[in-house]
Design a protein around this motif. Structure first.
Motif, PDB file in Angstrom:
ATOM      1  N   ARG A  29       0.705  -1.070   0.078  1.00  0.00           N
ATOM      2  CA  ARG A  29       0.176   0.078  -0.201  1.00  0.00           C
ATOM      3  C   ARG A  29       1.151   1.173   0.033  1.00  0.00           C
ATOM      4  NH1 ARG A  29      -2.689  -2.111   5.572  1.00  0.00           N
ATOM      5  NH2 ARG A  29      -0.357  -2.217   5.837  1.00  0.00           N
ATOM      6  N   THR A  31       1.383   5.471  -0.519  1.00  0.00           N
ATOM      7  CA  THR A  31       0.712   6.603  -0.440  1.00  0.00           C
ATOM      8  C   THR A  31       1.618   7.698  -1.040  1.00  0.00           C
ATOM      9  OG1 THR A  31      -0.184   8.416   0.853  1.00  0.00           O
ATOM     10  CG2 THR A  31       1.618   7.088   1.938  1.00  0.00           C
ATOM     11  N   LYS A  35      -2.037  15.536  -4.444  1.00  0.00           N
ATOM     12  CA  LYS A  35      -2.773  14.970  -5.372  1.00  0.00           C
ATOM     13  C   LYS A  35      -1.802  14.378  -6.577  1.00  0.00           C
ATOM     14  CE  LYS A  35      -5.611  16.239  -2.326  1.00  0.00           C
ATOM     15  NZ  LYS A  35      -6.097  15.050  -1.598  1.00  0.00           N
ATOM     16  N   SER A  60      -0.766  -1.003  -4.703  1.00  0.00           N
ATOM     17  CA  SER A  60      -1.661   0.175  -4.786  1.00  0.00           C
ATOM     18  C   SER A  60      -1.136   1.471  -4.460  1.00  0.00           C
ATOM     19  CB  SER A  60      -2.888  -0.429  -3.900  1.00  0.00           C
ATOM     20  OG  SER A  60      -2.564  -0.329  -2.762  1.00  0.00           O
ATOM     21  N   ASP A  62      -2.143   5.388  -3.695  1.00  0.00           N
ATOM     22  CA  ASP A  62      -3.154   6.346  -3.278  1.00  0.00           C
ATOM     23  C   ASP A  62      -2.841   7.951  -3.260  1.00  0.00           C
ATOM     24  OD1 ASP A  62      -5.077   4.577  -3.052  1.00  0.00           O
ATOM     25  OD2 ASP A  62      -4.818   4.379  -0.845  1.00  0.00           O
ATOM     26  N   GLN A  63      -3.516   8.634  -3.588  1.00  0.00           N
ATOM     27  CA  GLN A  63      -3.194  10.272  -3.442  1.00  0.00           C
ATOM     28  C   GLN A  63      -2.894  10.443  -1.919  1.00  0.00           C
ATOM     29  OE1 GLN A  63      -5.099  13.028  -6.150  1.00  0.00           O
ATOM     30  NE2 GLN A  63      -6.542  11.458  -6.659  1.00  0.00           N
ATOM     31  N   ARG A  73       0.643   8.609   7.891  1.00  0.00           N
ATOM     32  CA  ARG A  73       0.172   7.427   7.363  1.00  0.00           C
ATOM     33  C   ARG A  73       0.700   6.205   7.423  1.00  0.00           C
ATOM     34  NH1 ARG A  73      -2.793   9.006   1.519  1.00  0.00           N
ATOM     35  NH2 ARG A  73      -4.572  10.280   2.360  1.00  0.00           N
ATOM     36  N   TYR A  79      -0.352   2.365   5.543  1.00  0.00           N
ATOM     37  CA  TYR A  79       0.609   2.195   4.398  1.00  0.00           C
ATOM     38  C   TYR A  79       1.595   1.622   4.645  1.00  0.00           C
ATOM     39  CZ  TYR A  79      -3.080   5.082   2.092  1.00  0.00           C
ATOM     40  OH  TYR A  79      -4.046   5.638   1.614  1.00  0.00           O
ATOM     41  N   GLU A 264      -5.634   9.746 -14.222  1.00  0.00           N
ATOM     42  CA  GLU A 264      -6.588  11.106 -13.796  1.00  0.00           C
ATOM     43  C   GLU A 264      -7.003  11.724 -14.925  1.00  0.00           C
ATOM     44  OE1 GLU A 264      -8.555  13.312 -12.557  1.00  0.00           O
ATOM     45  OE2 GLU A 264      -7.500  12.768 -10.689  1.00  0.00           O
TER      46      GLU A 264
END
Length: 343
Positions: A29, A31, A35, A60, A62-63, A73, A79, A264
């Motif tokens: 995970r 991060t 954005k 994976s 994530d923003q 996080r 994460y 995006e």
């Protein structure tokens, strides 16, 4: 009997071979610090091109909510790895050394932290800062490091009024006069101003932390201590994939931005291409990176950075450099040269 034994062994081999070949990929995970922007292109390139999968990783992405927030996080266990600020690692390693993430691949060898103000405004130098209003998102590294900037320039931090703002409203509240300056990540704000049809160099003043006594490192790839200690080969594989993707992204940045736009759809490709080029030239392709290769740090400079953060934040203890950065996971230096950007 020998024939039966041979047959049994062969049957065992045939039975176990598919299982070994189909070993489940390790889930990671990951991060981001913010954005999705052009400066994140290599992470998505590594995923789309199958480089993570080639290392038997299921990553994976994530923003994020700020470069410093990446650390919290990972600390929370939500994460396993991420792209974030080494200075936030230093702060957390002082109080939670067993839990704080470890930087394993430095990307921004020059810190992008700055105070941004309008050229027509009252702030002509940092001496004008006391008593003013400063805006920034809560998790932004530039805000976390603002006390360091103040202390190192004999500014009373208590005299500053801090206004927390949404990441997408930083420049707007400055333009509207709601604050006197904003604590920003230069690559983000520079291109945000360009997208607003403003001239970042002519219409604004930039007070870079690096120009005011704070020579720090910044963002890179960090991992949880659990991942580093229990699965070192996984960390090495993660870095091999990212390192390869960085080189290929720089070799064809337009293709990388085109690919990123599939992740995006609202991304403005012209802006993000320019952002990627700006970040590469201003934060990554430095003399130090040319000497050491992308991903590594200078030990003397790292210890100096730890000294600065420890003293400025009055940390209860000063972390060892080995608790903050670990180069043992890096690909060989021969695989980490700074490529010439193709544009």
């Amino acid at each position: 009997m020998n024939k039966w034994l041979a047959a049994a062994v062969m049957a065992l081999i045939l039975a176990t071979a598919p299982a070994q070949a189909e070993a489940p990929a390790t889930k990671i995970r990951f991060t981001l610090d913010w954005k999705i922007q052009g400066l994140h292109a290599w992470f998505y390139w590594a995923k789309a091109k199958g480089y993570f999968r080639a290392e038997n990783l299921d990553v994976s992405i994530d923003q994020g909510e700020g470069a410093a927030a990446t650390v919290t996080r990972i600390l929370s266990g939500a994460y396993d790895a991420g792209f974030g600020d080494i200075n936030a690692i230093i702060q957390n390693a002082a109080t939670r050394p067993a839990e704080a993430p470890i930087m394993v691949y430095m990307i921004y060898s020059k810190a992008p932290f700055a105070l941004l103000t309008k050229a027509s405004g009252p702030l002509k130098s940092l001496k004008d800062l006391p008593g003013t209003k400063i805006g920034a998102p809560a998790g932004a590294a530039a805000l976390r490091l603002l006390p360091v900037l103040a202390k190192n320039n004999q500014i009373d931090y208590a005299s500053l009024t801090i206004t927390q703002v949404a990441p997408n409203l930083q420049e707007q509240i400055l333009l509207q006069g709601q604050v006197d300056s904003v604590a920003v990540f230069s690559a983000t704000s520079y291109m945000n101003l360009v997208s607003l049809k403003l001239d970042p160099d002519k219409d604004f003043r930039w007070f870079f932390y690096a120009d005011h006594g704070i020579d720090l490192y910044s963002n890179g790839v960090m991992v949880s201590p659990k991942l580093a200690h229990e699965k070192p080969e996984v960390v090495k594989g993660l870095l091999r994939a990212i390192n390869r993707a960085i080189r290929e992204t720089i070799n064809d940045p337009q293709a990388a931005i085109d690919l990123l736009a599939t992740e995006e759809p609202l991304l403005k490709k012209d802006i993000e291409l320019r952002r990627l080029l700006y970040v590469w030239g201003s934060l990554i392709d430095t003399p130090e990176a040319q000497r050491l290769g992308i991903g590594d740090v200078d030990d003397v400079r790292l210890r100096s950075s730890i000294d600065i953060i420890s003293a400025s934040f009055e940390l209860p203890r000063q972390p060892e450099a080995s608790q903050v950065f670990d180069r043992s996971f890096l690909p060989p230096k021969a695989d980490r040269p700074v490529p010439a950007i193709n544009h």
